[in-house]
Motif scaffolding. Structure first.
Motif, mmCIF file in Angstrom:
data_model
loop_
_atom_site.group_PDB
_atom_site.id
_atom_site.type_symbol
_atom_site.label_atom_id
_atom_site.label_comp_id
_atom_site.label_asym_id
_atom_site.label_seq_id
_atom_site.Cartn_x
_atom_site.Cartn_y
_atom_site.Cartn_z
ATOM 1 N N ASP A 34 0.293 16.689 126.892
ATOM 2 C CA ASP A 34 0.371 16.596 125.432
ATOM 3 C C ASP A 34 1.797 16.762 124.906
ATOM 4 O OD1 ASP A 34 0.777 19.229 125.985
ATOM 5 O OD2 ASP A 34 -0.756 20.000 124.599
ATOM 6 N N GLY A 35 2.783 16.802 125.799
ATOM 7 C CA GLY A 35 4.160 16.962 125.382
ATOM 8 C C GLY A 35 4.638 18.397 125.382
ATOM 9 N N GLY A 36 3.773 19.296 125.748
ATOM 10 C CA GLY A 36 4.165 20.704 125.805
ATOM 11 C C GLY A 36 4.671 21.091 127.179
ATOM 12 N N GLY A 75 7.153 27.023 116.799
ATOM 13 C CA GLY A 75 6.017 26.570 116.021
ATOM 14 C C GLY A 75 4.871 26.030 116.838
ATOM 15 N N ALA A 76 5.051 25.890 118.164
ATOM 16 C CA ALA A 76 3.985 25.328 119.001
ATOM 17 C C ALA A 76 2.887 26.355 119.232
ATOM 18 C CB ALA A 76 4.560 24.859 120.333
ATOM 19 N N ASN A 105 1.917 25.800 126.238
ATOM 20 C CA ASN A 105 2.287 25.617 124.829
ATOM 21 C C ASN A 105 2.310 24.128 124.502
ATOM 22 O OD1 ASN A 105 5.151 26.054 126.388
ATOM 23 N ND2 ASN A 105 5.393 24.554 124.743
ATOM 24 N N GLY A 106 1.985 23.834 123.265
ATOM 25 C CA GLY A 106 2.021 22.455 122.808
ATOM 26 C C GLY A 106 3.432 22.027 122.456
#
Length: 404
Positions: free
Chosen positions: A393-395, A333-334, A353-354
């Motif tokens: 951003d955590g990706g 879903g990212a 990717n996020g």
């Protein structure tokens, strides 16, 4: 190499091997037949003709002949179980004894053969050319002086002129030429064996490299496609459980589309293995369209990303596929992004990717760990680098950099 070229190469190699075998057989025949036959004729013929021949000074000639025959037993055979120094002493003695016997046993007609055989043996067995020539020349002088002395003491119409006896030393050159030919053949055979070993080693290395390349292609193409299909089917199953059949059907349709696309991608990979690679910009565009990925390409003025070469294009394309596949597996879903930058000095690919928007499937979030290793191997082979790690951003970000 085509099948025809390979067949021609095998035929040429077979012909060369046959020619080499013919030369070696001729060399063995000369070493094992010619000298033993001539030496045997000289000794046996002299012994047979001795009783009926007019031998000069038989009380001296007979002991010389016996010693010469004993030396011939050591010198004439092609292989003798003696140390090298002992063999050289026996060969030198055979030559000098034959040279002394020559003016005394002309009447036998075959005794003069013995010093010539001895001179050829000296030329072949002495490692030093100067020493061999010196021994041959001194033996020729001995034969000439002996001929002069015997002719002076007991003139005979069978006696050779003294200057003919000087030819006793000439076969030394024949022996040296034979030794040089044998050494050259030995060196050529060793060089051919080393060349064959080197060729076999290069062939094995090329096969291993090609196997590695094919393994990377299989992993990159099928891994990307099958992972995408699995993600869509997993999504369809989850939607069906929740009663959202239309969305589940859409996910199943996307899985089918990915399967169809994977067939085409596999064909393109096979074509690339045989022929070459498609243009990088076109391949990245197709990859982004089928995966709903944002693509950006930044190219410096006058540069073209489609002229990177087959290896670099493969590396960039497969790194993009692997990065997107990993994002789909571990961050479902990212949002996924692919950015390509090209300058005169380098090419940089970034796959980003996020954070995941839903929980990853346990079945899909298990890998063999070969994806990053394969990408890193590709980069290192081309003198580039590959880095992968978490984004602020955590990706996740995968960055490939290759020199141009």
């Amino acid at each position: 190499m085509s099948g025809l070229d390979a067949g021609d190469a095998e035929i040429d190699e077979a012909r060369a091997a046959q020619a080499e075998q013919r030369i070696l057989r001729g060399e063995r025949r000369r070493r094992t037949v010619v000298r033993p036959v001539l030496g045997t004729i000289g000794v046996v013929g002299t012994a047979v003709m001795w009783p009926g021949s007019r031998i000069l000074y038989p009380s001296v000639a007979l002991p010389l002949f016996v010693l010469t025959a004993l030396a011939a037993v050591v010198v004439v055979p092609p292989r003798v179980p003696l140390a090298r120094r002992q063999l050289l002493v026996a060969t030198t003695a055979f030559l000098y004894l034959g040279a002394l016997l020559l003016p005394l046993a002309h009447a036998t007609a075959v005794a003069p053969v013995l010093p010539y055989v001895g001179a050829a043996a000296v030329g072949e067995r002495y490692a030093s050319r100067r020493a061999a020539l010196g021994v041959g020349a001194s033996a020729a002088v001995v034969a000439a002086l002996g001929t002069l002395l015997v002719e002076h003491l007991q003139p005979s119409d069978l006696q050779w002129p003294w200057w003919v006896a000087l030819t006793v030393g000439l076969p030394v050159n024949i022996g040296m030429a034979a030794r040089d030919r044998h050494d050259a053949l030995t060196s050529a055979r060793r060089a051919a064996e080393e060349a064959r070993r080197a060729t076999d080693s290069e062939a094995r290395e090329a096969a291993l490299l090609e196997r590695g390349r094919i393994a990377r292609e299989i992993h990159d193409v099928l891994g990307h496609s099958l992972s995408g299909i699995a993600v869509q089917l997993d999504l369809a199953a989850a939607l069906h459980v929740r009663g959202r059949d239309e969305e589940a059907a859409a996910a199943a349709g996307r899985a089918r589309a990915l399967a169809v696309d994977s067939i085409g991608e596999t064909r393109r990979a096979v074509h690339a293995l045989r022929e070459g690679t498609p243009p990088l910009s076109e391949a990245l565009r197709r990859l982004a369209e089928h995966g709903t990925v944002r693509l950006s390409v930044e190219v410096a003025d006058g540069e073209d990303v489609d002229d990177l070469g087959a290896d670099a294009t493969h590396a960039v394309l497969r790194a993009a596929q692997e990065g997107l596949t990993n994002a789909a597996k571990y961050a479902p879903g990212a949002e996924r992004r692919v950015r390509l930058e090209a300058t005169a000095a380098r090419v940089v690919l970034a796959v980003e990717n996020g954070p995941a928007t839903r929980e990853a499937s346990p079945e899909l979030a298990v890998g063999g760990g070969t994806g990053l290793a394969s990408m890193r191997e590709r980069a290192e082979l081309l003198g580039g680098t590959l880095a992968a790690g978490p984004a602020p951003d955590g990706g996740w970000t995968v960055r490939l950099e290759l020199p141009r």
